[in-house]
Write a protein that holds these residues in place. Structure first.
Motif, PDB file in Angstrom:
ATOM      1  N   ASN A 166     -17.530  -0.873  27.077  1.00 48.82           N
ATOM      2  CA  ASN A 166     -16.608  -1.797  27.610  1.00 48.82           C
ATOM      3  C   ASN A 166     -17.355  -2.881  28.025  1.00 48.82           C
ATOM      4  OD1 ASN A 166     -15.062   0.248  27.764  1.00 48.82           O
ATOM      5  ND2 ASN A 166     -13.834   0.058  29.727  1.00 48.82           N
TER       6      ASN A 166
ATOM      7  N   ASN B  59     -18.974  -6.079  29.961  1.00 50.14           N
ATOM      8  CA  ASN B  59     -19.360  -6.120  31.158  1.00 50.14           C
ATOM      9  C   ASN B  59     -19.771  -5.067  31.790  1.00 50.14           C
ATOM     10  OD1 ASN B  59     -19.837  -8.598  32.948  1.00 50.14           O
ATOM     11  ND2 ASN B  59     -18.530  -7.748  34.490  1.00 50.14           N
TER      12      ASN B  59
ATOM     13  N   THR C 192     -21.209 -11.182  25.186  1.00 52.76           N
ATOM     14  CA  THR C 192     -22.027 -11.000  23.706  1.00 52.76           C
ATOM     15  C   THR C 192     -20.635 -10.988  22.826  1.00 52.76           C
ATOM     16  OG1 THR C 192     -23.518  -9.645  24.731  1.00 52.76           O
ATOM     17  CG2 THR C 192     -23.281  -9.475  22.508  1.00 52.76           C
TER      18      THR C 192
ATOM     19  N   MET D  75     -25.346   0.415  36.280  1.00 52.17           N
ATOM     20  CA  MET D  75     -24.587  -0.061  37.600  1.00 52.17           C
ATOM     21  C   MET D  75     -24.658   1.048  38.612  1.00 52.17           C
ATOM     22  SD  MET D  75     -22.438  -3.128  36.658  1.00 52.17           S
ATOM     23  CE  MET D  75     -22.425  -3.904  35.319  1.00 52.17           C
TER      24      MET D  75
ATOM     25  N   ASP E 119     -26.555   1.455  41.000  1.00 53.86           N
ATOM     26  CA  ASP E 119     -26.720   0.765  42.115  1.00 53.86           C
ATOM     27  C   ASP E 119     -25.301   0.300  42.939  1.00 53.86           C
ATOM     28  OD1 ASP E 119     -26.727  -0.986  40.157  1.00 53.86           O
ATOM     29  OD2 ASP E 119     -27.797  -2.557  41.255  1.00 53.86           O
TER      30      ASP E 119
ATOM     31  N   VAL F  69     -29.984   1.359  36.143  1.00 48.90           N
ATOM     32  CA  VAL F  69     -29.851   0.203  36.480  1.00 48.90           C
ATOM     33  C   VAL F  69     -30.333  -0.741  35.726  1.00 48.90           C
ATOM     34  CG1 VAL F  69     -30.045  -1.144  38.398  1.00 48.90           C
ATOM     35  CG2 VAL F  69     -29.728   1.200  38.877  1.00 48.90           C
TER      36      VAL F  69
HETATM   37  N1  GTP Z   1     -26.085  -4.421  39.819  1.00 49.43           N
HETATM   38  C1  GTP Z   1     -26.228  -4.403  38.538  1.00 49.43           C
HETATM   39  N2  GTP Z   1     -25.792  -5.219  37.757  1.00 49.43           N
HETATM   40  C2  GTP Z   1     -25.805  -5.030  36.459  1.00 49.43           C
HETATM   41  C3  GTP Z   1     -26.739  -3.945  35.923  1.00 49.43           C
HETATM   42  N3  GTP Z   1     -26.438  -4.129  34.653  1.00 49.43           N
HETATM   43  C4  GTP Z   1     -26.040  -5.262  34.476  1.00 49.43           C
HETATM   44  N4  GTP Z   1     -25.763  -5.981  35.472  1.00 49.43           N
HETATM   45  C5  GTP Z   1     -24.993  -7.024  35.581  1.00 49.43           C
HETATM   46  O1  GTP Z   1     -23.683  -7.067  35.052  1.00 49.43           O
HETATM   47  C6  GTP Z   1     -23.100  -8.192  34.243  1.00 49.43           C
HETATM   48  C7  GTP Z   1     -22.687  -7.957  32.961  1.00 49.43           C
HETATM   49  O2  GTP Z   1     -23.974  -7.683  32.264  1.00 49.43           O
HETATM   50  P1  GTP Z   1     -24.141  -7.705  30.866  1.00 49.43           P
HETATM   51  O3  GTP Z   1     -25.284  -7.171  30.184  1.00 49.43           O
HETATM   52  O4  GTP Z   1     -23.792  -9.240  30.230  1.00 49.43           O
HETATM   53  O5  GTP Z   1     -22.916  -6.869  30.253  1.00 49.43           O
HETATM   54  P2  GTP Z   1     -22.473  -6.761  28.740  1.00 49.43           P
HETATM   55  O6  GTP Z   1     -22.025  -5.217  28.613  1.00 49.43           O
HETATM   56  O7  GTP Z   1     -23.641  -6.950  27.765  1.00 49.43           O
HETATM   57  O8  GTP Z   1     -20.899  -7.550  28.631  1.00 49.43           O
HETATM   58  P3  GTP Z   1     -19.997  -8.112  27.203  1.00 49.43           P
HETATM   59  O9  GTP Z   1     -21.200  -8.784  26.548  1.00 49.43           O
HETATM   60  O10 GTP Z   1     -19.465  -9.143  27.755  1.00 49.43           O
HETATM   61  O11 GTP Z   1     -19.568  -6.945  26.707  1.00 49.43           O
HETATM   62  C8  GTP Z   1     -24.178  -9.377  34.550  1.00 49.43           C
HETATM   63  O12 GTP Z   1     -24.130 -10.152  35.659  1.00 49.43           O
HETATM   64  C9  GTP Z   1     -25.545  -8.271  34.666  1.00 49.43           C
HETATM   65  O13 GTP Z   1     -26.456  -8.860  35.618  1.00 49.43           O
HETATM   66  C10 GTP Z   1     -26.868  -2.649  36.924  1.00 49.43           C
HETATM   67  O14 GTP Z   1     -27.512  -1.810  36.565  1.00 49.43           O
HETATM   68  N5  GTP Z   1     -26.864  -3.124  38.253  1.00 49.43           N
END
Ligand code: GTP
Ligand code: MG
Length: 614
Positions: free
Chosen positions: A12, A14, A38, A124, A126, A152
């Motif tokens: 999904n 984010n 992305t 995530m 954490d 994480v």
């Molecule tokens: N606390 C925490 N934040 C995380 C973690 N992984 C990612 N984030 C945060 O979550 C948000 C989304 O991360 P992305 O890697 O951009 O998510 P994505 O799945 O690539 O999202 P899209 O490209 O929109 O599909 C960012 O603000 C990251 O810093 C984690 O394991 N822990």
């Protein structure tokens, strides 16, 4: 297996796919706390613990394999091996947000049906722990029949387990493909709820913090006030914080020019170096601090999760003009540059709404306009305070951004009534949790912007400025004739001036707008270059702002600002619009309407200002 195994990151929006991709490959792809960051595939290399290489692809987030927008289509095609020129992935890493398990499991279940080797990265973890949520990963793994690893991504935790699990599935164990293929989304929904309920050991209220903050931030009265305050603070900071660093860069530039003048023999190369490169390009580089301050704020807004709230607040306003809050995020990224903004429009599913967004994105004030605005504001707007903590210069800058936004609203309204007529889609976007921004990510983001800007200054801006210097220096004017008018560039400008004079443009401005098609900042270096070439001895070395203040009238300066609010002065944007709309039709519509608007509004500004006796 001969070829390097191909592994795709799916999940999904984010969920943290890109964060995981960066952690595994060492890449620095953009991460942000909002869905739809992305929009295209990115590939990178990682290695398993035994050193075996793997090709990892990061994909746009999607809620299902039934794509509704162009970016989701990419994901579906890659996962199903239908993407042209790309193999079927050997394994999938499905990234799921542990604190939003039920929702993310739906897609995991749909992907499991493909019967491909896969593992689930329960990311995530954490945040889940912060919310007091406890998940039994083993139970989840048993229920899903695939390995589940907790990670994480932003802290690089769980990567060893992930690599080990990946090595395992690549060796051959794959989930038992279900006997019948389900396509009913409600089935996945029920299954997801059941599995999540079994795997979640403990679940208190959760998200209390985010909900509490949102009660204030999304409040119908307080919300917009907060948004306006945030924007205002941002533009004040662009001025208030940049003074000292700008001084340092100017000092360095002056020292370079003086040294070159003192040590180099008087010849063609010395003039080129001082007038074209040091002063010309330097007049643009001086704005690096302001650009970085702006990005500091944009990065904070993206990382904390406030960006989506801003989109939410804007949704009602935007639905009035036939756009949804969905369009707000591509538009907001256009504050950096219209190119990523236009690409981000891929996350909009309604094709007409997407097209409208692409067509109005260039009206958002990109960072390339900042040098043009800043030099004119610095020259013509006094640095006085108009209220507690509010300076007039920052206020005018804010006003120029607002002018771009109002222009975009008007353009969207007209487009939605005519060329892209249709009903707007609703606003459907998850509100992500608030996150404390990682200082490292913000610094990396700023560093990337700085690098991008300096590279631009060293390549396209320098190239065009040098070419302009040559065209403006030759042929050498006879005694008593102005060089900038006698030269080749000057003669071309004189031709254009006929058209631009009615809206208050002078000869130098006509000369500057042509090379500024390559990059808007060139308008600044072009003016600097022309004034350097024409300069008398006593003006030599004078800052560009001072020269403009001495030569231009206020109505003329305002007309130039109004022009830059609208004019599509950027070839790369036009090229990207062509690529994203598959043809020349819409880019041409864009160019024509933007130039027309630029001309009309620069004219109105000039004549109004003149009539007011400014
Ligand atoms: N606390 C925490 N934040 C995380 C973690 N992984 C990612 N984030 C945060 O979550 C948000 C989304 O991360 P992305 O890697 O951009 O998510 P994505 O799945 O690539 O999202 P899209 O490209 O929109 O599909 C960012 O603000 C990251 O810093 C984690 O394991 N822990
Ligand atoms: Mg991503």
């Amino acid at each position: 297996m001969n070829a390097v195994p191909l592994v795709a990151l799916v999940g999904n929006p984010n969920a943290g796919k890109t964060a995981l991709f960066n952690a595994l490959t060492g890449a620095r792809q953009k991460v942000g706390n909002y869905p739809g960051v992305t929009v295209e595939r990115h590939a990178g290399r990682m290695a398993l613990d035994d050193g075996r290489p793997i090709e990892l692809v990061d994909l746009p987030g999607t809620y299902s394999l039934d794509p509704s927008s162009p970016d989701e289509q990419v994901t579906r095609d890659v996962v199903l091996g239908k993407q042209a020129g790309e193999r079927l992935p050997d394994a999938l890493v499905v990234v799921a947000d542990a604190s939003n398990l039920e929702n993310h499991l739906r897609f995991v279940l749909q992907l499991r049906q493909l019967g491909r080797p896969m593992i689930v990265a329960l990311n995530m973890i954490d945040m889940a722990t912060r919310d007091g949520l406890t998940i039994d990963a083993d139970a989840l793994s048993a229920a899903l029949g695939v390995p589940v690893v907790t990670t994480v991504a932003v802290r690089k935790r769980g990567l060893d387990d992930l690599r080990a699990a990946l090595a395992g599935v690549l060796l051959g164990s794959r989930p038992a493909a279900p006997a019948e293929i389900e396509s009913d989304i409600r089935h996945f929904q029920r299954e997801a709820r059941r599995i999540a309920a079994d795997a979640i050991v403990e679940q208190p209220g959760g998200r209390a913090f985010t909900r509490g903050v949102d009660r204030v931030v999304l409040h119908p009265v307080a919300g917009p006030l907060i948004l306006a305050t945030v924007m205002l603070v941002m533009f004040q900071a662009v001025y208030a914080w940049s003074e000292a660093p700008i001084g340092w860069i100017e000092g360095l530039q002056g020292w370079l020019a003086e040294s070159a003048a003192a040590y180099l023999p008087e010849n063609f190369l010395r003039d080129l170096l001082i007038e074209g490169i040091i002063n010309g390009v330097g007049s643009v580089v001086v704005f690096l601090p302001q650009i970085l301050i702006l990005f500091f704020f944009i990065l904070l807004l993206e990382a904390t999760g406030y960006m989506v709230r801003a989109a939410f607040l804007m949704d009602r306003l935007m639905s009035g003009i036939g756009l949804s809050g969905r369009a707000f995020i591509p538009l907001l990224s256009s504050f950096a540059c219209a190119i990523p903004g236009i690409m981000a429009a891929r996350s909009i599913d309604d094709p007409r709404e997407r097209l409208t967004t692409i067509l109005i994105a260039p009206l958002m004030t990109c960072s390339a306009r900042l040098p043009v605005y800043a030099v004119l504001i610095g020259a013509f707007i006094p640095a006085i305070s108009v209220g507690p903590g509010i300076g007039l210069q920052g206020l005018v800058l804010f006003g120029l951004y607002v002018a771009g936004i109002l222009g975009a609203i008007a353009a969207a309204f007209v487009l939605r009534m005519t060329a892209t007529r249709g009903k707007g889609g609703g606003f459907m976007m998850e509100l992500p949790r608030y996150q404390l921004p990682s200082i490292r990510d913000v610094l990396i983001g700023m560093w990337q912007r700085a690098w991008l800007f300096l590279r631009r200054a060293g390549t396209i801006i320098m190239g065009v400025t040098v070419a302009l210097w040559l065209l403006a220096s030759y042929p050498v004017a006879p005694e008593g004739v102005k060089q900038s008018e006698y030269s080749i560039a000057g003669r071309v400008a004189s031709g254009l001036e006929v058209v631009l004079k009615p809206i208050g443009f002078n000869h130098e401005m006509s000369l500057a707008v042509i090379p500024a098609m390559a990059a808007r900042e060139v308008a600044v270096s072009a003016l600097q270059t022309v004034y350097s070439i024409d300069a008398d001895a006593d003006e030599e070395g004078q800052a560009l702002g001072a020269q403009l203040a001495a030569r231009w009238s206020l109505p003329t300066a305002l007309a130039f600002l109004a022009w830059f609010v609208f004019a599509p002065q950027c070839l790369s944007t036009i090229a990207v619009a062509r690529r994203e709309t598959n043809g020349w039709k819409w880019p041409i519509v864009m160019i024509v309407y933007l130039f027309a608007a630029a001309y009309v509004f620069a004219g109105i500004t000039f004549w109004t200002a003149t009539a007011l006796g400014l």
